[in-house]
Motif scaffolding. Structure first.
Motif, PDB file in Angstrom:
ATOM      1  N   MET A 172       0.894  -1.257   0.009  1.00  0.00           N
ATOM      2  CA  MET A 172      -0.024  -0.085  -0.037  1.00  0.00           C
ATOM      3  C   MET A 172       0.969   1.198  -0.093  1.00  0.00           C
ATOM      4  O   MET A 172       0.557   2.153   0.722  1.00  0.00           O
ATOM      5  CB  MET A 172      -1.024  -0.097   1.353  1.00  0.00           C
ATOM      6  N   LEU A 173       1.959   1.475  -0.872  1.00  0.00           N
ATOM      7  CA  LEU A 173       2.546   2.300  -0.913  1.00  0.00           C
ATOM      8  C   LEU A 173       3.301   2.658  -2.400  1.00  0.00           C
ATOM      9  O   LEU A 173       3.222   1.502  -3.162  1.00  0.00           O
ATOM     10  CB  LEU A 173       3.948   2.627  -0.089  1.00  0.00           C
ATOM     11  N   PHE A 174       3.609   3.973  -2.794  1.00  0.00           N
ATOM     12  CA  PHE A 174       4.110   3.948  -4.259  1.00  0.00           C
ATOM     13  C   PHE A 174       5.709   3.710  -4.218  1.00  0.00           C
ATOM     14  O   PHE A 174       6.342   4.079  -3.454  1.00  0.00           O
ATOM     15  CB  PHE A 174       3.928   5.677  -4.515  1.00  0.00           C
ATOM     16  N   ARG A 175       6.004   3.061  -5.349  1.00  0.00           N
ATOM     17  CA  ARG A 175       7.276   2.386  -5.378  1.00  0.00           C
ATOM     18  C   ARG A 175       8.019   3.151  -6.479  1.00  0.00           C
ATOM     19  O   ARG A 175       9.357   3.390  -6.420  1.00  0.00           O
ATOM     20  CB  ARG A 175       7.115   0.778  -5.936  1.00  0.00           C
ATOM     21  N   TYR A 176       7.311   3.463  -7.341  1.00  0.00           N
ATOM     22  CA  TYR A 176       8.229   4.263  -8.670  1.00  0.00           C
ATOM     23  C   TYR A 176       7.201   5.372  -9.193  1.00  0.00           C
ATOM     24  O   TYR A 176       5.988   5.363  -8.990  1.00  0.00           O
ATOM     25  CB  TYR A 176       8.273   3.355  -9.730  1.00  0.00           C
ATOM     26  N   LEU A 177       8.030   6.297  -9.803  1.00  0.00           N
ATOM     27  CA  LEU A 177       7.528   7.395 -10.596  1.00  0.00           C
ATOM     28  C   LEU A 177       7.573   7.049 -12.060  1.00  0.00           C
ATOM     29  O   LEU A 177       8.650   6.644 -12.387  1.00  0.00           O
ATOM     30  CB  LEU A 177       7.863   8.737 -10.454  1.00  0.00           C
ATOM     31  N   GLU A 178       6.502   6.955 -12.944  1.00  0.00           N
ATOM     32  CA  GLU A 178       6.902   6.717 -14.165  1.00  0.00           C
ATOM     33  C   GLU A 178       7.137   8.039 -15.195  1.00  0.00           C
ATOM     34  O   GLU A 178       6.156   9.188 -15.090  1.00  0.00           O
ATOM     35  CB  GLU A 178       5.626   6.135 -14.769  1.00  0.00           C
ATOM     36  N   LEU A 179       8.179   8.118 -15.849  1.00  0.00           N
ATOM     37  CA  LEU A 179       8.686   9.326 -16.435  1.00  0.00           C
ATOM     38  C   LEU A 179       8.725   9.170 -17.850  1.00  0.00           C
ATOM     39  O   LEU A 179       8.784   8.131 -18.511  1.00  0.00           O
ATOM     40  CB  LEU A 179      10.047   9.739 -15.886  1.00  0.00           C
ATOM     41  N   LYS A 180       8.467  10.329 -18.784  1.00  0.00           N
ATOM     42  CA  LYS A 180       8.644  10.332 -20.017  1.00  0.00           C
ATOM     43  C   LYS A 180       9.737  11.213 -20.399  1.00  0.00           C
ATOM     44  O   LYS A 180       9.894  12.409 -20.067  1.00  0.00           O
ATOM     45  CB  LYS A 180       7.204  10.827 -20.867  1.00  0.00           C
ATOM     46  N   VAL A 181      10.897  10.529 -20.913  1.00  0.00           N
ATOM     47  CA  VAL A 181      12.084  11.306 -21.164  1.00  0.00           C
ATOM     48  C   VAL A 181      12.339  11.893 -22.646  1.00  0.00           C
ATOM     49  O   VAL A 181      11.182  11.734 -23.360  1.00  0.00           O
ATOM     50  CB  VAL A 181      13.134  10.007 -20.607  1.00  0.00           C
ATOM     51  N   ALA A 182      13.326  12.245 -23.023  1.00  0.00           N
ATOM     52  CA  ALA A 182      13.488  13.106 -23.967  1.00  0.00           C
ATOM     53  C   ALA A 182      13.313  12.572 -25.359  1.00  0.00           C
ATOM     54  O   ALA A 182      12.707  12.930 -26.587  1.00  0.00           O
ATOM     55  CB  ALA A 182      14.973  13.724 -24.086  1.00  0.00           C
ATOM     56  N   ASP A 183      13.619  11.011 -25.428  1.00  0.00           N
ATOM     57  CA  ASP A 183      13.358  10.478 -26.707  1.00  0.00           C
ATOM     58  C   ASP A 183      11.883   9.783 -26.699  1.00  0.00           C
ATOM     59  O   ASP A 183      11.700   8.766 -27.655  1.00  0.00           O
ATOM     60  CB  ASP A 183      14.396   9.335 -26.769  1.00  0.00           C
ATOM     61  N   GLY A 184      11.146  10.185 -25.693  1.00  0.00           N
ATOM     62  CA  GLY A 184       9.628   9.453 -25.885  1.00  0.00           C
ATOM     63  C   GLY A 184       9.478   8.272 -25.014  1.00  0.00           C
ATOM     64  O   GLY A 184       8.386   7.767 -24.837  1.00  0.00           O
ATOM     65  N   ARG A 185      10.726   7.716 -24.652  1.00  0.00           N
ATOM     66  CA  ARG A 185      10.384   6.421 -23.793  1.00  0.00           C
ATOM     67  C   ARG A 185       9.880   6.750 -22.395  1.00  0.00           C
ATOM     68  O   ARG A 185      10.142   7.950 -21.870  1.00  0.00           O
ATOM     69  CB  ARG A 185      11.816   5.744 -23.630  1.00  0.00           C
ATOM     70  N   HIS A 186       9.303   5.672 -21.847  1.00  0.00           N
ATOM     71  CA  HIS A 186       8.752   5.815 -20.596  1.00  0.00           C
ATOM     72  C   HIS A 186       9.725   4.945 -19.594  1.00  0.00           C
ATOM     73  O   HIS A 186       9.986   3.584 -19.921  1.00  0.00           O
ATOM     74  CB  HIS A 186       7.413   5.371 -20.340  1.00  0.00           C
ATOM     75  N   VAL A 187      10.249   5.432 -18.507  1.00  0.00           N
ATOM     76  CA  VAL A 187      10.861   4.902 -17.621  1.00  0.00           C
ATOM     77  C   VAL A 187      10.418   5.121 -16.182  1.00  0.00           C
ATOM     78  O   VAL A 187       9.697   5.972 -15.901  1.00  0.00           O
ATOM     79  CB  VAL A 187      12.713   5.382 -17.763  1.00  0.00           C
TER      80      VAL A 187
END
Length: 251
Positions: A172-187
């Motif tokens: 019941m907690l957040f593990r990650y933030l999903e980011l959109k980086v410069a090349d369009g990928r999501h990491v």
């Protein structure tokens, strides 16, 4: 003779004490031997033909049944698959990663060769998933919702923007933030490397231009145990290898 005495010099209490000592010594031997089911035999830096196992020796393989019905043997001959460190190193020499040091798998960027499958909940569902697929979870109204905020590296350069949060449905907690980086990928960005402010998110371990090389995931809405290892290792490696100055002595 008193009650419990066997002879004039030996009684039941002595025998019980000696039996306990023998049992305890055997328990220590057993536990120390079982502790070598993973990570042994060690590899010698003198020759790949030398197997370092110490005493007692590595136990014979045992088969374990996993929760998903599969089996695994330990110990086994599986080797880690981290990228190689420079050849020709002498004993005691510092590791010099080849190529991108953030992906070299050494030092603070080391990772374990875990199973390439998602961690599962007790109910058999993927444990860590994005909020967009996790009904019943959300950001508390009194907390900052990081979605849409820019993510900056230690140099103040923006490396991406938050598009979602990944929640651990078991803890019941957040593990990650999903980011959109410069090349369009999501990491993914582990929460323990992120400092969430009101208008931005700051990551001290890496620089803004290094977000583009964060290891990705095969599936857009799942992360495997092995992928988690490599993602966490990338940010961990940045604490030492993000800049040349971080590898220099403090004094």
């Amino acid at each position: 003779m008193q009650t419990g005495a066997i002879t004039g010099y030996i009684d039941v209490a002595q025998l019980v004490l000696y039996a306990f000592w023998i049992f305890f010594a055997g328990l220590i031997y057993y536990l120390h031997r079982e502790n070598k089911r993973e990570g042994y035999p060690l590899e010698s830096d003198r020759s790949h033909a030398i197997k370092v196992q110490g005493w007692p020796a590595v136990p014979s393989p045992k088969t374990y049944k996993l929760a998903n019905g599969e089996t695994v043997q330990a110990p086994n001959a599986r080797r880690d698959s981290q990228p190689p460190v420079h050849e020709g190193a002498y004993r005691g020499s510092p590791f010099q990663p080849e190529g991108d040091p953030l992906l070299a798998g050494v030092g603070p960027g080391s990772w374990a060769n875990r199973a390439d499958v998602p961690d599962m909940t007790y109910e058999g569902l993927p444990r860590i998933v994005p909020l967009r697929t996790a009904s019943g979870f959300g950001v508390a109204p009194q907390d900052v919702d990081p979605r849409g905020l820019p993510v900056q590296g230690d140099d103040g350069v923006e490396g991406g923007r938050v598009v979602d949060l990944w929640v651990d449905r078991s803890e019941m907690l957040f593990r990650y933030l999903e980011l959109k980086v410069a090349d369009g990928r999501h990491v993914l960005l582990p929460m323990n490397f992120a400092r969430v402010l009101h208008h931005r998110i700051v990551v001290k371990s890496i620089l803004g231009e290094q977000f583009i090389r964060v290891p990705g995931t095969r599936h857009a809405e799942q992360v495997t145990l092995l992928e988690e290892e490599k993602i966490m290792a990338y940010y961990g490696a940045g604490t030492l290898y993000a800049t040349p100055q971080r590898q220099e002595p403090l004094l």
